[in-house]
Enzyme design. Structure first.
Site, PDB file in Angstrom:
ATOM      1  N   PHE A  12       0.706  -1.070  -0.040  1.00 48.97           N
ATOM      2  CA  PHE A  12       0.134  -0.243   0.603  1.00 48.97           C
ATOM      3  C   PHE A  12       0.869   1.094   0.443  1.00 48.97           C
ATOM      4  CE2 PHE A  12      -2.451   2.479   3.169  1.00 48.97           C
ATOM      5  CZ  PHE A  12      -2.708   4.001   2.806  1.00 48.97           C
ATOM      6  N   ILE A  13       1.631   1.589   1.165  1.00 51.71           N
ATOM      7  CA  ILE A  13       2.821   2.591   1.000  1.00 51.71           C
ATOM      8  C   ILE A  13       3.750   2.826  -0.091  1.00 51.71           C
ATOM      9  CG2 ILE A  13       3.681   4.204   2.445  1.00 51.71           C
ATOM     10  CD1 ILE A  13       1.702   3.177   5.280  1.00 51.71           C
ATOM     11  N   THR A 131       6.459   2.946  12.855  1.00 45.64           N
ATOM     12  CA  THR A 131       4.496   3.185  13.299  1.00 45.64           C
ATOM     13  C   THR A 131       4.398   3.619  14.295  1.00 45.64           C
ATOM     14  OG1 THR A 131       1.967   1.940  13.724  1.00 45.64           O
ATOM     15  CG2 THR A 131       3.980   0.481  13.706  1.00 45.64           C
ATOM     16  N   GLU A 133       2.274   2.562  16.448  1.00 50.08           N
ATOM     17  CA  GLU A 133       1.793   1.831  17.586  1.00 50.08           C
ATOM     18  C   GLU A 133       3.032   1.196  18.466  1.00 50.08           C
ATOM     19  OE1 GLU A 133      -0.626  -1.448  15.527  1.00 50.08           O
ATOM     20  OE2 GLU A 133      -1.463   0.523  14.486  1.00 50.08           O
ATOM     21  N   ALA A 158       4.830  -4.927  18.816  1.00 49.65           N
ATOM     22  CA  ALA A 158       6.292  -5.304  19.511  1.00 49.65           C
ATOM     23  C   ALA A 158       7.420  -5.294  18.415  1.00 49.65           C
ATOM     24  CB  ALA A 158       6.039  -6.270  20.338  1.00 49.65           C
ATOM     25  N   SER A 159       7.027  -6.083  17.063  1.00 53.10           N
ATOM     26  CA  SER A 159       7.913  -6.210  16.717  1.00 53.10           C
ATOM     27  C   SER A 159       7.980  -4.802  15.528  1.00 53.10           C
ATOM     28  CB  SER A 159       7.312  -7.313  15.212  1.00 53.10           C
ATOM     29  OG  SER A 159       6.512  -6.990  14.086  1.00 53.10           O
ATOM     30  N   LYS A 160       7.420  -4.462  15.430  1.00 49.89           N
ATOM     31  CA  LYS A 160       7.746  -2.710  14.916  1.00 49.89           C
ATOM     32  C   LYS A 160       9.069  -1.889  15.989  1.00 49.89           C
ATOM     33  CE  LYS A 160       6.927  -1.510  11.217  1.00 49.89           C
ATOM     34  NZ  LYS A 160       7.712  -1.445   9.616  1.00 49.89           N
ATOM     35  N   PRO A 211     -18.189  -5.767  10.973  1.00 54.46           N
ATOM     36  CA  PRO A 211     -18.000  -6.092  12.108  1.00 54.46           C
ATOM     37  C   PRO A 211     -16.754  -4.940  12.522  1.00 54.46           C
ATOM     38  CG  PRO A 211     -16.037  -6.646  10.556  1.00 54.46           C
ATOM     39  CD  PRO A 211     -17.360  -6.063   9.577  1.00 54.46           C
ATOM     40  N   GLY A 289      -6.426  -7.552  23.271  1.00 50.85           N
ATOM     41  CA  GLY A 289      -5.707  -5.788  23.582  1.00 50.85           C
ATOM     42  C   GLY A 289      -5.090  -4.650  22.618  1.00 50.85           C
TER      43      GLY A 289
HETATM   44  P1  NAD Z   1       0.912  -3.631   3.618  1.00 44.65           P
HETATM   45  O1  NAD Z   1       0.805  -4.355   4.183  1.00 44.65           O
HETATM   46  O2  NAD Z   1       0.481  -2.482   2.351  1.00 44.65           O
HETATM   47  O3  NAD Z   1       3.269  -4.067   2.748  1.00 44.65           O
HETATM   48  C1  NAD Z   1       3.478  -5.188   2.671  1.00 44.65           C
HETATM   49  C2  NAD Z   1       4.296  -5.611   1.677  1.00 44.65           C
HETATM   50  O4  NAD Z   1       5.893  -5.465   2.331  1.00 44.65           O
HETATM   51  C3  NAD Z   1       4.619  -6.248   0.637  1.00 44.65           C
HETATM   52  O5  NAD Z   1       3.974  -5.573  -0.758  1.00 44.65           O
HETATM   53  C4  NAD Z   1       4.715  -7.810   0.900  1.00 44.65           C
HETATM   54  O6  NAD Z   1       4.774  -8.029   0.035  1.00 44.65           O
HETATM   55  C5  NAD Z   1       6.178  -7.041   1.444  1.00 44.65           C
HETATM   56  N1  NAD Z   1       6.451  -8.392   2.175  1.00 44.65           N
HETATM   57  C6  NAD Z   1       6.207  -8.279   3.731  1.00 44.65           C
HETATM   58  N2  NAD Z   1       7.426  -9.184   4.198  1.00 44.65           N
HETATM   59  C7  NAD Z   1       8.013  -9.715   3.260  1.00 44.65           C
HETATM   60  C8  NAD Z   1       9.421 -10.226   3.266  1.00 44.65           C
HETATM   61  N3  NAD Z   1       9.295 -10.804   4.212  1.00 44.65           N
HETATM   62  N4  NAD Z   1      10.592  -9.654   1.803  1.00 44.65           N
HETATM   63  C9  NAD Z   1      10.042  -9.348   1.064  1.00 44.65           C
HETATM   64  N5  NAD Z   1       8.969  -7.630   1.386  1.00 44.65           N
HETATM   65  C10 NAD Z   1       7.607  -9.102   2.292  1.00 44.65           C
HETATM   66  O7  NAD Z   1       1.562  -2.977   3.853  1.00 44.65           O
HETATM   67  P2  NAD Z   1       2.009  -0.896   4.426  1.00 44.65           P
HETATM   68  O8  NAD Z   1       0.557  -0.884   5.063  1.00 44.65           O
HETATM   69  O9  NAD Z   1       1.773  -0.459   3.231  1.00 44.65           O
HETATM   70  O10 NAD Z   1       2.827  -0.823   4.965  1.00 44.65           O
HETATM   71  C11 NAD Z   1       3.860  -0.392   5.059  1.00 44.65           C
HETATM   72  C12 NAD Z   1       5.736  -0.453   6.485  1.00 44.65           C
HETATM   73  O11 NAD Z   1       4.627   1.225   7.054  1.00 44.65           O
HETATM   74  C13 NAD Z   1       5.143  -1.211   6.875  1.00 44.65           C
HETATM   75  O12 NAD Z   1       6.256  -1.191   7.443  1.00 44.65           O
HETATM   76  C14 NAD Z   1       4.358  -0.834   7.782  1.00 44.65           C
HETATM   77  O13 NAD Z   1       4.740  -1.098   9.010  1.00 44.65           O
HETATM   78  C15 NAD Z   1       4.087   1.054   7.597  1.00 44.65           C
HETATM   79  N6  NAD Z   1       3.814   1.791   8.498  1.00 44.65           N
HETATM   80  C16 NAD Z   1       2.228   1.279   7.684  1.00 44.65           C
HETATM   81  C17 NAD Z   1       1.225   2.432   7.942  1.00 44.65           C
HETATM   82  C18 NAD Z   1      -0.191   2.134   7.757  1.00 44.65           C
HETATM   83  O14 NAD Z   1      -1.244   2.961   8.101  1.00 44.65           O
HETATM   84  N7  NAD Z   1      -0.700   1.312   6.552  1.00 44.65           N
HETATM   85  C19 NAD Z   1       1.228   3.218   9.367  1.00 44.65           C
HETATM   86  C20 NAD Z   1       2.295   3.170   9.743  1.00 44.65           C
HETATM   87  C21 NAD Z   1       3.337   2.496   9.472  1.00 44.65           C
HETATM   88  P1  TYD Z   2      -6.655  -1.498  11.148  1.00 45.78           P
HETATM   89  O1  TYD Z   2      -7.478  -0.595  10.102  1.00 45.78           O
HETATM   90  O2  TYD Z   2      -6.523  -2.840  11.749  1.00 45.78           O
HETATM   91  O3  TYD Z   2      -5.202  -0.283  11.736  1.00 45.78           O
HETATM   92  P2  TYD Z   2      -4.866  -0.223  12.848  1.00 45.78           P
HETATM   93  O4  TYD Z   2      -5.235  -1.594  14.051  1.00 45.78           O
HETATM   94  O5  TYD Z   2      -3.204  -1.041  12.662  1.00 45.78           O
HETATM   95  O6  TYD Z   2      -4.889   1.170  13.412  1.00 45.78           O
HETATM   96  O7  TYD Z   2      -7.670  -0.585  12.795  1.00 45.78           O
HETATM   97  C1  TYD Z   2      -8.231   0.239  12.384  1.00 45.78           C
HETATM   98  C2  TYD Z   2      -9.476   0.576  14.375  1.00 45.78           C
HETATM   99  O8  TYD Z   2     -10.181  -0.007  13.369  1.00 45.78           O
HETATM  100  C3  TYD Z   2      -8.761  -0.475  15.094  1.00 45.78           C
HETATM  101  O9  TYD Z   2      -9.477   0.313  16.266  1.00 45.78           O
HETATM  102  C4  TYD Z   2      -9.582  -2.021  14.727  1.00 45.78           C
HETATM  103  C5  TYD Z   2     -10.945  -1.347  14.123  1.00 45.78           C
HETATM  104  N1  TYD Z   2     -11.127  -2.187  12.996  1.00 45.78           N
HETATM  105  C6  TYD Z   2     -12.582  -3.226  12.968  1.00 45.78           C
HETATM  106  O10 TYD Z   2     -13.109  -2.009  14.163  1.00 45.78           O
HETATM  107  N2  TYD Z   2     -13.287  -3.430  12.345  1.00 45.78           N
HETATM  108  C7  TYD Z   2     -12.211  -4.792  11.347  1.00 45.78           C
HETATM  109  O11 TYD Z   2     -13.455  -4.931  10.747  1.00 45.78           O
HETATM  110  C8  TYD Z   2     -11.482  -3.842  10.879  1.00 45.78           C
HETATM  111  C9  TYD Z   2      -9.832  -4.358  10.231  1.00 45.78           C
HETATM  112  C10 TYD Z   2     -10.587  -2.891  12.113  1.00 45.78           C
END
Ligand code: NAD
Ligand code: TYD
Length: 350
Positions: A12-13, A131, A133, A158-160, A211, A289
């Site tokens: 995504f990002i 993140t 989180e 925790a992993s991040k 949900p 959690g």
């Molecule tokens: P995403 O799940 O959409 O994409 C993750 C990408 O990593 C995928 O293309 C996947 O194929 C690749 N990947 C996973 N495991 C891999 C591996 N072992 N080797 C190589 N590639 C691998 O995630 P995202 O939402 O785009 O998030 C990207 C980064 O930003 C992550 O590190 C996440 O922790 C961080 N982040 C996300 C958010 C959010 O709201 N989505 C917010 C803050 C930070």
């Molecule tokens: P999510 O998009 O999974 O992001 P994060 O957990 O990383 O914040 O969830 C956003 C918020 O929405 C979170 O408080 C959990 C809630 N949520 C629901 O209530 N129902 C759902 O089906 C999902 C996926 C999330």
């Protein structure tokens, strides 16, 4: 020509970041390293895949030999590391995948960068995209700053947190030039429909239940994904060595209020009676959690680097819902797993 390695660029990002960098910096060669898990989709990069300054590499960051070879055979000037397992609910179900990819994978990249760059550390930077989180959960008031102590609660966070610590350790121990960003929840196009917003739009489209975990009172701060990509670009180029930057949208929403807004816009765009899809809301058992509230104090990145979100939530949110409704094929493909079968066939046959 500068060689820049982006990990997780098919997600995504990552795909938004790659689109920005490939178009903005024709003098950079952008390498996209991605394992193409269920969350990685090269469709996300269709518009730039044939650009001369872009190369896709399929690979797993957990594979130490592969990562070492990759760094030995290329001369990367920098790494922006996004590859991760990213969904909290999956981390509750299968924590080990998160520990391998997010911790071991990050350690592999750090180690390979340190080894490859040890005789010439100047102008080489390792950026870890992390993140909010990692900071844990807030009560009704306050916001996370860069000095808030880490207090992660899910295997994902925790992993991040663990990988952030490793990145800092490589700076403090080996002098690696690192920066870290900790960002709030992103929204926008091309997000896998397991996360709240695309999941709910997809479910409304298919008349499936929505949900809501617990009472829907958890609060998240939402940032438009393209604003996040711009912040990453800025921090990569202008951030201070060894520093952390919090990034946020200054845009807090209680889940249930966000869901109400999502229903209103989706029904309107689908030309359904106003609020009809409210009947799909189902309150379900809370996430284990479940962090109550996240909020970001983004003053450091604002004051030091003049970054602020550009897209107003009303605009970005409507655009986002519209994108999913106009790209039903994309939603169908990623939820049916057809694209995954295609990649398995294409790459396993090589
Ligand atoms: P995403 O799940 O959409 O994409 C993750 C990408 O990593 C995928 O293309 C996947 O194929 C690749 N990947 C996973 N495991 C891999 C591996 N072992 N080797 C190589 N590639 C691998 O995630 P995202 O939402 O785009 O998030 C990207 C980064 O930003 C992550 O590190 C996440 O922790 C961080 N982040 C996300 C958010 C959010 O709201 N989505 C917010 C803050 C930070
Ligand atoms: P999510 O998009 O999974 O992001 P994060 O957990 O990383 O914040 O969830 C956003 C918020 O929405 C979170 O408080 C959990 C809630 N949520 C629901 O209530 N129902 C759902 O089906 C999902 C996926 C999330």
């Amino acid at each position: 020509m500068k060689q820049l390695l982006i990990t997780g660029g098919a997600g995504f990002i990552g795909s938004h970041l790659i689109r920005l960098l490939v178009n903005k910096y024709p003098n950079y060669h952008i390498y996209n390293l991605d394992k193409l898990t269920y969350a990685g989709n090269l469709e996300n990069l269709k518009d730039i895949e044939n650009k001369p300054n872009y190369t896709f590499i399929k690979g797993d960051i957990v594979d130490t030999d592969f990562i070492n070879d990759l760094f030995a055979s290329h001369s990367f000037n920098g790494v922006i590391h996004l590859a991760a397992e990213s969904h909290v609910d999956r981390s509750i179900d299968s924590p080990l995948e998160f520990i391998y990819t997010n911790i071991v994978g990050t350690a592999n990249l750090l180690n390979a960068a340190r080894t490859a760059w040890k005789d010439d550390m100047e102008n080489r930077r390792f950026f870890h995209v992390s993140t909010d989180e990692v900071y844990g959960s807030l009560g009704d008031t306050g916001a996370f700053t860069e000095t808030t102590p880490y207090d992660p609660h899910s295997p994902y966070s925790a992993s991040k947190a663990s990988s952030d610590h490793l990145v800092r350790a490589y700076h403090d121990t080996y002098g690696l030039d690192i920066v870290i960003s900790n960002c709030s929840n992103n929204y926008g196009s091309h997000q896998f429909p397991e996360k709240l917003i695309p999941l709910f739009v997809n479910n409304i489209l298919n008349n499936k239940s929505l949900p809501v975990y617990g009472k829907g009172v958890n609060v998240r701060d939402w940032l438009y994904v393209e604003d996040h990509a711009k912040a990453i670009d800025l921090i990569y180029h202008k951030g201070k060595k060894g520093e952390t930057y919090n990034i946020g949208g200054n845009n807090e929403w209680k889940n249930i209020d966000l869901i109400e807004k999502l229903i209103e816009i989706t029904d309107e765009l689908l030309q359904r009676p106003k609020g009809q899809s409210r009947q799909l809301i189902t309150f379900v058992t809370d996430r284990a959690g479940h962090d109550l509230r996240y909020a970001i104090d983004a003053n450091k990145v604002k004051n030091e680097l003049s970054w602020e979100p550009e897209i107003h939530f009303d605009e970005g949110f409507r655009k986002t819902v519209q994108w999913y409704l106009e790209n039903e094929e994309w939603l169908k493909n990623v939820t049916s797993g057809d694209y995954q079968k295609y990649y398995d066939k294409m790459y396993n046959n090589r």
